[in-house]
Design an enzyme around this catalytic site. Structure first.
Site, mmCIF file in Angstrom:
data_model
loop_
_atom_site.group_PDB
_atom_site.id
_atom_site.type_symbol
_atom_site.label_atom_id
_atom_site.label_comp_id
_atom_site.label_asym_id
_atom_site.label_seq_id
_atom_site.Cartn_x
_atom_site.Cartn_y
_atom_site.Cartn_z
ATOM 1 C CD GLU A 1 -33.380 -3.905 -56.982
ATOM 2 O OE1 GLU A 1 -34.362 -4.527 -56.496
ATOM 3 O OE2 GLU A 1 -32.364 -4.456 -57.417
ATOM 4 C CB CYS B 1 -34.317 -8.446 -56.991
ATOM 5 S SG CYS B 1 -33.827 -7.401 -58.372
#
Length: 502
Positions: free
Chosen positions: A262, A296
């Site tokens: 990720e 993020c």
């Protein structure tokens, strides 16, 4: 510093400041340590932790491998009990954990509490997913054969976690890994090792057997390769930058080690003329500047239809100007520091580069040096207006409180610009037009998208991961969270012929 069992400002968490290998708190074989400074005031030392070596990693991996044979035979009820007790400990001690997160990471206490509550929900959901893991059974094409499948744990997995959500992300990864019957090596970010230790302490108190989760601290650059390349490691789950993720994938491919990555994002929010403009401006500020922009899924690009751009900008600038920078522990702070000196310099480097390329900052664009902030890692919330789409500030992840705003003539241009980056993690659109909302949801090149919600919103029952350079492998959370940590096995049995039995 480093005293075992020393008194702590974190309530019941009496930090060991050590690795945890084979059920024992221990120093690195190197005897070297690194220091963690308070990002709100770099003069203050928070903790020091072992600067671990490849030998420490080898001991931890071998210990986890030895523990796997025992842990995989634990009953489902035993695994569920340990993780349910962990979830309860988290809820009981959320204030202590929040103080620890804020001290190391710098985020507001309110933001730390949100992270903790999200971690508990992640844990609850993955426990349920583990309870619902069934194989399949059925007749085969050939008579007299019974076929069925089952899911089995992989073995030792490396869990490499970031500093921006140092409590939530470990649980999002560890809970499904443990429920599936794997053992793990937890490697926290160097900025937030004590939060990682708190995760391990909670598991130990909840009854996790020795060796099931090992804990090593130190340089990610030195240890990550070993945590991926070790021949006993079956899988690695990583959250961090795309650059590091690419290196992990290359290393893992040589041994066919399963990877879950990720990584970065350059997440767009599209605002159309028919939307609730005040809501859109509010959510853009929340998405861009919460956690000092260090998530993020943060909103890093705001793409607005030209006809309403002035109105949105006016509201956005007003909201940005009202933010009060300060230490995360102070009640009147509404934006904390960025997470440490290295992060501070990285973001400032992006800002300097944008200015060199003639990008126009209409807010911020500098380190915040007001009285009381001068010794901390504070960056003024920054807005760049209408930069060229090919500038670095438009295509590179800054990972800080910097928002780029673009004006476009119509929806089609907004969608094109939204997709014109190498990343594909998250996006959002603000509109009352159902057709355009559905079209955007179907054509936005991301792993998760939103309508009239900022780009960072997520819940644990849905998978979390990106496409393009934002993600690789099965995504985290949801039903794929536990599937990543399992192998499928098909089993065939010849049935005895009872045709003559009446």
């Amino acid at each position: 510093m480093g005293a075992v069992g020393a008194a702590s400002p974190y309530g019941s968490f009496r930090l060991k400041h050590r690795n945890h290998i084979d059920g024992q708190w221990c120093d690195s074989v190197s005897a070297r340590r690194f220091v963690v400074h308070d990002p709100a005031d770099l003069r203050e030392v928070c903790h020091d932790y072992p600067l671990s070596t490849l030998e420490d990693v080898d001991r931890a991996v071998c210990g986890a491998h030895d523990a796997f044979a025992r842990w995989r035979r634990q009953t489902l009820a035993e695994r569920v009990g340990i993780l349910r007790r962990s979830a309860q400990i988290i809820r009981d001690r959320r204030d202590d954990i929040a103080r620890l997160i804020t001290r190391e990471n710098g985020k507001l206490l309110s933001e730390s509490l949100v992270e903790i509550d999200a971690a508990a929900l992640e844990l609850d959901y993955q426990i349920g997913e583990g309870e619902r893991q069934f194989g399949h059974i059925g007749d085969c094409y050939r008579a007299g054969i019974l076929g069925y499948s089952r899911r089995e744990p992989l073995g030792v997995v490396s869990v490499i976690v970031p500093w921006n959500f140092p409590f939530n992300v470990p649980w999002r990864k560890l809970a499904p890994a443990l429920m599936a019957g794997n053992t793990a090596i937890l490697k926290p970010a160097s900025q937030t090792p004590a939060v990682g230790e708190a995760v391990v302490q909670i598991l130990i108190e909840a009854g996790l057997p020795a060796g099931v989760v090992q804990f090593v601290t130190g340089s990610g650059g030195e240890l990550s390769r070993a945590l991926v390349a070790h021949p006993l490691v079956r899988a690695v789950t990583f959250t961090g930058s795309t650059e590091v993720g690419r290196t992990i994938a290359e290393t893992a491919s040589r041994r066919f080690t399963r990877t879950q990555l990720e990584m970065g994002g350059k997440n767009p929010m599209v605002v159309l003329a028919d939307s609730d403009l005040e809501l859109a401006a509010h959510d853009a500020a929340v998405g861009a500047f919460s956690c000092a922009g260090q998530w993020c899924t943060a909103t890093s690009r705001l793409i607005v239809e030209e006809s309403v751009a002035d109105t949105v900008m006016e509201s956005l600038l007003r909201l940005t100007g009202a933010l009060r920078l300060g230490p995360g522990c102070q009640p009147d702070s509404t934006m904390g520091p960025v997470a440490g000196e290295a992060q501070l310099h990285s973001i400032l480097k992006h800002i300097v580069r944008a200015k060199e390329q003639k990008a126009r900052f209409v807010a911020g664009g500098e380190r915040a040096g007001a009285i009381g902030l001068e010794h901390g890692c504070f960056i003024a919330p920054s807005i760049v207006e209408n930069p060229s789409p090919d500038l670095d500030i438009s295509t590179t992840e800054v990972f800080g409180p910097v928002l780029a705003v673009y004006r476009v003539p119509r929806y089609e241009d907004a969608l094109r610009l939204a997709n014109a980056v190498p990343y594909g993690l998250s996006s959002s659109i603000y509109t009352r037009d159902l057709d355009k909302a559905v079209h955007f949801a179907e054509h936005s090149e991301v792993g998760l998208t939103h309508v009239n919600l900022h780009s960072a919103y997520k819940e644990p029952q849905h998978s979390f991961g990106g496409v393009k350079e934002s993600g690789f492998g099965l995504p985290e959370a949801g039903s794929t969270g536990i599937r990543f940590f399992q192998d499928d096995k098909a089993i065939y049995i010849r049935k005895r012929n009872f045709a003559s039995v009446t």
